[in-house]
Design a protein around this motif. Structure first.
Motif, PDB file in Angstrom:
ATOM      1  N   ARG A 142       0.824  -1.208   0.000  1.00 58.71           N
ATOM      2  CA  ARG A 142       0.000   0.000   0.000  1.00 58.71           C
ATOM      3  C   ARG A 142       0.857   1.256   0.000  1.00 58.71           C
ATOM      4  NH1 ARG A 142      -5.008   0.835   2.011  1.00 58.71           N
ATOM      5  NH2 ARG A 142      -5.485  -1.039   0.825  1.00 58.71           N
ATOM      6  N   ILE A 143       1.844   1.298   0.887  1.00 58.03           N
ATOM      7  CA  ILE A 143       2.645   2.509   1.052  1.00 58.03           C
ATOM      8  C   ILE A 143       3.453   2.812  -0.205  1.00 58.03           C
ATOM      9  CG2 ILE A 143       4.562   3.536   2.322  1.00 58.03           C
ATOM     10  CD1 ILE A 143       1.912   3.542   3.843  1.00 58.03           C
ATOM     11  N   MET A 144       4.119   1.813  -0.754  1.00 61.76           N
ATOM     12  CA  MET A 144       4.968   2.051  -1.921  1.00 61.76           C
ATOM     13  C   MET A 144       4.144   2.430  -3.143  1.00 61.76           C
ATOM     14  SD  MET A 144       8.220   1.982  -1.516  1.00 61.76           S
ATOM     15  CE  MET A 144       8.845   1.615  -3.150  1.00 61.76           C
ATOM     16  N   ASN A 145       3.020   1.771  -3.345  1.00 64.47           N
ATOM     17  CA  ASN A 145       2.205   2.102  -4.514  1.00 64.47           C
ATOM     18  C   ASN A 145       1.518   3.460  -4.360  1.00 64.47           C
ATOM     19  OD1 ASN A 145       2.499  -0.070  -6.502  1.00 64.47           O
ATOM     20  ND2 ASN A 145       1.759  -1.372  -4.844  1.00 64.47           N
ATOM     21  N   ASP A 146       1.197   3.857  -3.124  1.00 60.62           N
ATOM     22  CA  ASP A 146       0.708   5.220  -2.908  1.00 60.62           C
ATOM     23  C   ASP A 146       1.792   6.237  -3.274  1.00 60.62           C
ATOM     24  OD1 ASP A 146      -1.770   4.402  -2.104  1.00 60.62           O
ATOM     25  OD2 ASP A 146      -1.459   4.763   0.036  1.00 60.62           O
ATOM     26  N   THR A 162      10.381   8.797  -0.235  1.00 61.36           N
ATOM     27  CA  THR A 162       9.329   9.481   0.509  1.00 61.36           C
ATOM     28  C   THR A 162       9.315   8.951   1.942  1.00 61.36           C
ATOM     29  OG1 THR A 162       7.726   7.851  -0.284  1.00 61.36           O
ATOM     30  CG2 THR A 162       7.926   9.907  -1.538  1.00 61.36           C
ATOM     31  N   ARG A 163       8.694   9.713   2.828  1.00 59.10           N
ATOM     32  CA  ARG A 163       8.806   9.429   4.257  1.00 59.10           C
ATOM     33  C   ARG A 163       8.439   7.989   4.615  1.00 59.10           C
ATOM     34  NH1 ARG A 163       5.978  12.642   9.245  1.00 59.10           N
ATOM     35  NH2 ARG A 163       7.461  14.206   8.557  1.00 59.10           N
ATOM     36  N   TRP A 164       7.236   7.559   4.263  1.00 60.69           N
ATOM     37  CA  TRP A 164       6.743   6.274   4.747  1.00 60.69           C
ATOM     38  C   TRP A 164       7.395   5.111   4.031  1.00 60.69           C
ATOM     39  CZ3 TRP A 164       4.659   6.789   9.215  1.00 60.69           C
ATOM     40  CH2 TRP A 164       4.023   7.994   9.535  1.00 60.69           C
ATOM     41  N   ALA A 165       7.685   5.275   2.748  1.00 64.37           N
ATOM     42  CA  ALA A 165       8.355   4.205   2.025  1.00 64.37           C
ATOM     43  C   ALA A 165       9.755   3.968   2.587  1.00 64.37           C
ATOM     44  CB  ALA A 165       8.421   4.540   0.536  1.00 64.37           C
ATOM     45  N   PHE A 166      10.500   5.042   2.821  1.00 63.55           N
ATOM     46  CA  PHE A 166      11.858   4.883   3.337  1.00 63.55           C
ATOM     47  C   PHE A 166      11.846   4.359   4.763  1.00 63.55           C
ATOM     48  CE2 PHE A 166      16.077   6.161   4.794  1.00 63.55           C
ATOM     49  CZ  PHE A 166      16.851   5.705   3.731  1.00 63.55           C
ATOM     50  N   PHE A 167      10.823   4.708   5.542  1.00 69.22           N
ATOM     51  CA  PHE A 167      10.641   4.204   6.902  1.00 69.22           C
ATOM     52  C   PHE A 167      10.637   2.673   6.875  1.00 69.22           C
ATOM     53  CE2 PHE A 167       7.930   5.319  10.904  1.00 69.22           C
ATOM     54  CZ  PHE A 167       8.579   4.347  11.644  1.00 69.22           C
ATOM     55  N   GLY A 214      -9.158   5.889  11.898  1.00 67.10           N
ATOM     56  CA  GLY A 214      -9.902   6.899  11.156  1.00 67.10           C
ATOM     57  C   GLY A 214      -9.157   8.187  10.932  1.00 67.10           C
ATOM     58  N   HIS A 215      -7.824   8.113  10.846  1.00 68.24           N
ATOM     59  CA  HIS A 215      -7.010   9.313  10.632  1.00 68.24           C
ATOM     60  C   HIS A 215      -6.063   9.083   9.457  1.00 68.24           C
ATOM     61  CE1 HIS A 215      -8.034  11.422  14.449  1.00 68.24           C
ATOM     62  NE2 HIS A 215      -8.247  10.183  14.868  1.00 68.24           N
ATOM     63  N   PRO A 216      -5.743  10.140   8.711  1.00 60.81           N
ATOM     64  CA  PRO A 216      -4.717  10.016   7.664  1.00 60.81           C
ATOM     65  C   PRO A 216      -3.348   9.874   8.296  1.00 60.81           C
ATOM     66  CG  PRO A 216      -5.375  12.303   7.895  1.00 60.81           C
ATOM     67  CD  PRO A 216      -6.290  11.517   8.793  1.00 60.81           C
ATOM     68  N   LEU A 217      -2.366   9.516   7.489  1.00 63.16           N
ATOM     69  CA  LEU A 217      -1.006   9.377   7.999  1.00 63.16           C
ATOM     70  C   LEU A 217      -0.503  10.710   8.545  1.00 63.16           C
ATOM     71  CD1 LEU A 217       0.584   7.081   5.280  1.00 63.16           C
ATOM     72  CD2 LEU A 217      -0.337   6.438   7.505  1.00 63.16           C
TER      73      LEU A 217
END
Length: 434
Positions: A202-206, A290-295, A350-353
Motif C-alpha cells: 500500500r505505502i509504496m504504490n501510494d 518518501t517518508r513512509w516508504a523509506f521508513f 480513522g485518521h490520515p497518515l
C-alpha cells in the motif's frame, strides 16, 4: 473496539516502562522484578514476549478479519485478551517474590524446588495461555480463507507459541531459558517480513501514484506519452520474500541447535544475503525516498545488517553476537512496530497518515538506539555508556508514540467511519484490502 486500540496503547507505554526500568537498573542499580534467571532474563522476556507480542496481538486481531473478509472480533473478546496479557505481565513480574514466599513456607531442599515451581507456574500458565489463545482465535479464519494467502501469520503465531511455551517450561525445569528468547526473535523477524510485505504494498504504490501525478499530468500528455513515461508498480514478490523467510527460519533453528557453530555463522550470512536480495523489490526510483516508504525500507536494512553481524560473530569476528541480536530486537523489531503503530494504527483509527516531524524523530531515535546498542558489543567501546544512551533513545521514541498516538487509539473516530475500517478520505474511491 478493534484489537489494535488497547494493544497498541499498551505496546507504546510498555516499551517506555520496560526500558526506563532497565535503564535504571543499568545506570543506577535500581531493582527490576526478580525472576528465575535474573535481570537479563526479565529484560529479554518482557521485550520479546511482553512488548513484542502485544504489538503482534494488536496487529493480527485487527488485520486478520480484514485479510479474510470476516467480522471484526467482538469487544468482549478483545477485553479478554487484554486482561490475559496484563495478568501474564503481573504473574511474571511477581514470580520471584512468590517463589520466595512459598520457600519460606515449605523450607528444605525439596521445598525450594517446589517453591520455584509454585512461583513460576502462574506466569507460565498465563503467558503460554495468551500465546495459544491468540493462535486459536485467528487460526480458523486464516485456514478457512478460500485463497489461504495469509497462512504465514498462522505458522508464525504457532512458532511464537512454541517459543513462549519452551521458555517457561525451561524455567520450570530449572534451566536457563534465553535460547527460547532468541528463537522468539527469529520468529518475530519472519512475522516482520510477512506483515511488512502487506503494508509496503500500500505505502509504496501510494508513493508511486503520487510520483505519477507529479510527472504525468493526464490532461497535458497524450496516452502514448503517458505509457512511455509510466513508472513501475511495486510488488512484494513471493520468491524473494519466501527465500528471506526460509533463510531466517533456517538460521533460527541452527542457532537453537548449534549455538556458536560456524554453520550457524554461514547461515547468518545467508539470511543477510536473502534480506538484501529482498531489498531489490524496493528500488523503484524517487518514490522510495518518501517518508513512509523509506521508513519501511530502513526496517529491512536493519534486519539484514543484524544477521550480517550475527553471522560474522559466529565465524569468529571480534564482536559479540549481542551486536547483531540488538540490531534485530531494537532496530528491526522496534522500528517495524513503530511503523505499524503509525500506519495501521492511525488509518484504522480513522485518521490520515501523520506528516508531523515527531515521526521522523521517533524513527531516527529507534535506529540510533539500535546502532548504539550494537556498537556496545564491539571491542574497545564504552559499552556501559552506549547501552544507557541506547535505552534513552528508545524511551524518547516510544514516549513520542505514546503521546501522539495513544490519544487517538482511545478516542472516537472523526472521519465518519465505523468499526475498524481504514481511514476513508471523503470523495476518494473505496479501496479493497491488500
Amino acid at each position: 473496539m478493534c484489537g489494535f486500540r488497547p494493544f497498541f496503547v499498551l505496546t507504546a507505554f510498555y516499551a517506555v516502562l520496560a526500558l526506563l526500568l532497565w535503564g535504571g537498573f543499568l545506570g543506577f542499580g535500581l531493582a527490576v522484578p526478580a525472576v528465575a534467571g535474573g535481570p537479563f532474563v526479565w529484560h529479554a522476556h518482557e521485550l520479546m514476549f511482553g512488548f513484542g507480542l502485544a504489538a503482534v496481538a494488536g496487529f493480527v486481531l485487527t488485520a486478520v478479519p480484514e485479510f479474510t473478509a470476516t467480522p471484526a472480533f467482538a469487544p468482549r473478546v478483545v477485553v479478554r485478551f487484554v486482561l490475559l496479557w496484563l495478568a501474564a505481565r503481573a504473574a511474571f513480574w511477581l514470580s520471584g517474590g512468590l517463589a520466595v514466599v512459598a520457600g519460606g513456607w515449605l523450607g528444605g531442599a525439596d521445598g525450594h524446588a517446589a517453591a520455584h515451581w509454585i512461583g513460576h507456574a502462574p506466569a507460565a500458565l498465563l503467558n503460554i495461555g495468551f500465546a495459544c489463545a491468540l493462535l486459536a482465535a485467528v487460526a480458523p479464519r486464516l485456514w478457512r480463507d478460500p485463497e489461504r494467502r495469509q497462512l504465514g501469520f498462522l505458522w508464525g503465531l504457532a512458532a511464537m507459541a512454541v517459543a513462549v511455551a519452551g521458555f517457561h517450561l525451561d524455567v520450570l525445569r530449572g534451566g536457563y531459558p534465553m535460547r527460547w528468547v532468541l528463537a522468539g526473535l527469529g520468529v518475530m523477524m519472519t512475522l516482520v517480513v510477512v506483515a511488512m510485505s502487506r503494508i509496503s504494498m500500500r505505502i509504496m504504490n501510494d508513493a508511486l501514484d503520487a510520483e505519477r501525478a507529479r510527472r504525468l499530468p493526464a490532461h497535458t500528455l497524450r496516452h502514448d506519452e503517458e505509457a512511455e513515461l509510466e513508472l513501475p508498480s511495486y510488488r512484494a514478490r513471493p520468491p524473494r520474500r519466501n527465500l528471506a523467510i526460509v533463510a531466517i527460519a533456517t538460521y533460527t533453528v541452527a542457532e537453537f541447535l548449534l549455538p556458536g557453530s560456524p554453520i550457524t555463522g554461514w547461515l547468518g550470512l545467508g539470511a543477510a544475503a536473502a534480506v538484501f536480495n529482498l531489498l531489490n523489490d524496493w528500488h523503484v526510483g524517487r518514490a522510495l525516498f518518501t517518508r513512509w516508504a523509506f521508513f519501511l525500507y530502513a526496517v529491512y536494512w536493519l534486519l539484514a545488517l543484524g544477521y550480517l553481524l550475527l553471522g560474522l560473530a559466529h565465524l569468529g569476528a571480534p564482536l559479540a553476537p549481542s551486536a547483531g541480536t540488538h540490531l534485530l530486537a531494537i532496530g528491526a523489531m522496534g522500528l517495524s512496530i513503530l511503523a505499524v503503530l503509525c500506519i495501521a494504527g492511525r488509518t484504522h483509527a480513522g485518521h490520515p497518515l501523520d506528516e508531523r516531524p515527531w515521526v521522523v524523530v521517533a524513527a531516527v531515535s529507534i535506529a540510533l538506539a539500535a546502532v548504539l546498542r550494537a556498537a556496545s558489543g564491539l571491542p574497545d567501546m564504552p559499552a556501559f555508556a552506549l547501552q544507557l544512551l541506547a535505552a534513552l533513545a528508545w524511551v524518547v521514541a516510544f514516549t513520542l508514540a505514546a503521546w501522539r498516538l495513544g490519544v487517538l487509539f482511545v478516542a472516537a473516530r472523526v472521519d465518519g467511519g465505523t468499526g475498524c475500517d481504514e481511514y476513508h478520505e471523503p470523495g476518494a474511491p473505496q479501496r479493497a484490502p491488500t
